[in-house]
Design a protein around this motif. Structure first.
Motif, PDB file in Angstrom:
ATOM      1  N   GLY A 184       0.825  -1.206   0.000  1.00  0.00           N
ATOM      2  CA  GLY A 184       0.000   0.000   0.000  1.00  0.00           C
ATOM      3  C   GLY A 184       0.856   1.251   0.000  1.00  0.00           C
ATOM      4  N   SER A 194       1.400   3.400  -2.335  1.00  0.00           N
ATOM      5  CA  SER A 194       1.115   4.412  -3.366  1.00  0.00           C
ATOM      6  C   SER A 194       0.472   5.668  -2.805  1.00  0.00           C
ATOM      7  CB  SER A 194       0.215   3.811  -4.448  1.00  0.00           C
ATOM      8  OG  SER A 194      -1.006   3.379  -3.889  1.00  0.00           O
ATOM      9  N   GLU A 195      -0.030   5.612  -1.587  1.00  0.00           N
ATOM     10  CA  GLU A 195      -0.610   6.842  -0.996  1.00  0.00           C
ATOM     11  C   GLU A 195      -0.628   6.750   0.523  1.00  0.00           C
ATOM     12  OE1 GLU A 195      -4.685   7.542  -2.261  1.00  0.00           O
ATOM     13  OE2 GLU A 195      -4.979   5.412  -2.598  1.00  0.00           O
ATOM     14  N   LEU A 210      -3.490  -7.543  -2.720  1.00  0.00           N
ATOM     15  CA  LEU A 210      -3.014  -8.339  -1.588  1.00  0.00           C
ATOM     16  C   LEU A 210      -4.021  -9.405  -1.143  1.00  0.00           C
ATOM     17  CD1 LEU A 210      -1.397  -5.342   0.175  1.00  0.00           C
ATOM     18  CD2 LEU A 210      -0.140  -7.426  -0.361  1.00  0.00           C
ATOM     19  N   ILE A 232      -0.133   6.759   4.422  1.00  0.00           N
ATOM     20  CA  ILE A 232       0.971   6.384   5.320  1.00  0.00           C
ATOM     21  C   ILE A 232       2.023   5.561   4.563  1.00  0.00           C
ATOM     22  CG2 ILE A 232       1.515   4.943   7.341  1.00  0.00           C
ATOM     23  CD1 ILE A 232      -1.308   5.792   8.449  1.00  0.00           C
ATOM     24  N   ALA A 274      -4.569  -1.993   4.064  1.00  0.00           N
ATOM     25  CA  ALA A 274      -5.716  -2.591   4.760  1.00  0.00           C
ATOM     26  C   ALA A 274      -6.939  -2.487   3.866  1.00  0.00           C
ATOM     27  CB  ALA A 274      -5.975  -1.859   6.076  1.00  0.00           C
ATOM     28  N   VAL A 275      -7.803  -3.467   3.962  1.00  0.00           N
ATOM     29  CA  VAL A 275      -9.114  -3.384   3.304  1.00  0.00           C
ATOM     30  C   VAL A 275     -10.147  -3.220   4.405  1.00  0.00           C
ATOM     31  CG1 VAL A 275     -10.856  -4.718   2.050  1.00  0.00           C
ATOM     32  CG2 VAL A 275      -8.498  -4.691   1.242  1.00  0.00           C
TER      33      VAL A 275
END
Ligand SMILES: NC(=O)c1ccc[n+]([C@@H]2O[C@H](COP(=O)([O-])OP(=O)(O)OC[C@H]3O[C@@H](n4cnc5c(N)ncnc54)[C@H](OP(=O)(O)O)[C@@H]3O)[C@@H](O)[C@H]2O)c1
Length: 261
Positions: free
Chosen positions: A14, A16-17, A65, A19, A93-94
């Motif tokens: 994750g 790409s944006e 993921l 945190i 996270a989803v």
């Protein structure tokens, strides 16, 4: 800028944006070869460009993921191509927020697919690689204060974060003898696209949230990134199995509002 991660190979999920991007930028600024992964290729390209513009080294992999087999294969490929793997940050996270009344079993499981399942698979894969390296490695999992504090509508997300926290601490025990350190950061409210979406861009709600935080504001992605980089660095060489809050004091707060004192 110091070079804590010179010659280190770092994967940030994750990245790409939010945190994850701030974390990838910080690792790269301190000398790491960074690999980021996410689903949206345009955002990944923009993230890599932003890092290369600052002379950082970064590449990307388009990856969902939820496909944990591909995630495991990607980690192994990165380690083979770069000759090692020093740091894995399980950040993505989803989330599927619903009250329990409206939460289906399918949505409940969706909350777990990346936060718990991908964290497990990624940690398992990285631990095996790092255990073979003379200087071990570091895994940092990005949790949430929801993992230990309750509110309405986030039961699935919170339970998945709690599962990941517990797993993370067990992994720390299993990795310790091989110098594979496993730690978590525990962000409170942090200003990212995801948190803005959660309050639907309503500044009044955000202000109300900020007033409940001892430091009276939300965190910035770079502030969480700094904690992640610290735990991944040699400066934290004797730290494993911790959950480090990055939340302006929120988790330490007693229930009495400071306005009454
Ligand atoms: N922001 C907060 O207030 C806050 C508070 C506590 C904890 N956290 C935790 O901090 C972490 C990062 O949150 P954030 O606010 O920075 O989120 P964000 O801005 O929404 O970024 C999420 C990143 O994860 C990627 N991602 C999402 N689903 C993915 C999937 N299935 N496969 C691969 N990549 C996926 C996204 O890219 P794509 O969509 O392109 O895949 C993006 O790069 C999360 O673990 C979150 O729970 C955040």
């Amino acid at each position: 800028m110091s070079s804590r991660f010179e010659n280190k190979v770092v994967i940030v999920t994750g990245g790409s944006e939010g945190i994850g991007l701030a974390t990838a930028q910080q690792f790269a600024a301190e000398g790491a070869q960074v690999v980021i992964c996410a689903r949206n290729e345009d955002k990944l390209k923009a993230a890599v460009e932003s890092i290369r513009e600052q002379n950082g080294r970064c590449e990307y992999q388009v990856l969902d993921l939820e496909d944990t087999e591909s995630f495991s294969a990607m980690i192994q490929t990165v380690a083979e191509q770069h000759g090692r793997l020093d740091v894995l940050v399980n950040n993505a996270a989803v989330t599927r927020h619903r009250t329990i009344e409206h939460m289906t079993l399918e949505l409940w499981r969706k909350n777990f697919c990346v936060t718990a399942d991908a964290t497990f698979v990624g940690t398992k894969t990285a631990m095996a690689i790092m255990a073979e390296q003379s200087n071990g490695g570091a895994i940092v999992n990005v949790s949430s204060s929801c993992g230990s504090r309750a509110t309405i509508g986030v039961s699935g997300y919170s339970a998945a974060k709690a599962a990941a926290d517990s797993f993370s601490n067990c992994a720390a025990m299993e990795g310790a003898a091989n110098n594979v350190r496993v730690n978590s950061v525990v962000p409170g409210s942090v200003a990212t696209a995801a948190s803005e979406a959660a309050v639907a861009g309503n500044e009044q709600i955000q202000d109300a949230i900020n007033k409940t935080i001892p430091m009276q504001r939300s965190g910035r992605p770079e502030e969480v990134a700094a904690a992640i980089c610290f735990l991944a660095s040699d400066q934290a060489s004797f730290i494993t199995g911790v959950e480090l809050p990055v939340d302006g004091g929120k988790l330490a707060q007693l229930y009495v509002p400071t306005t009454l004192i």
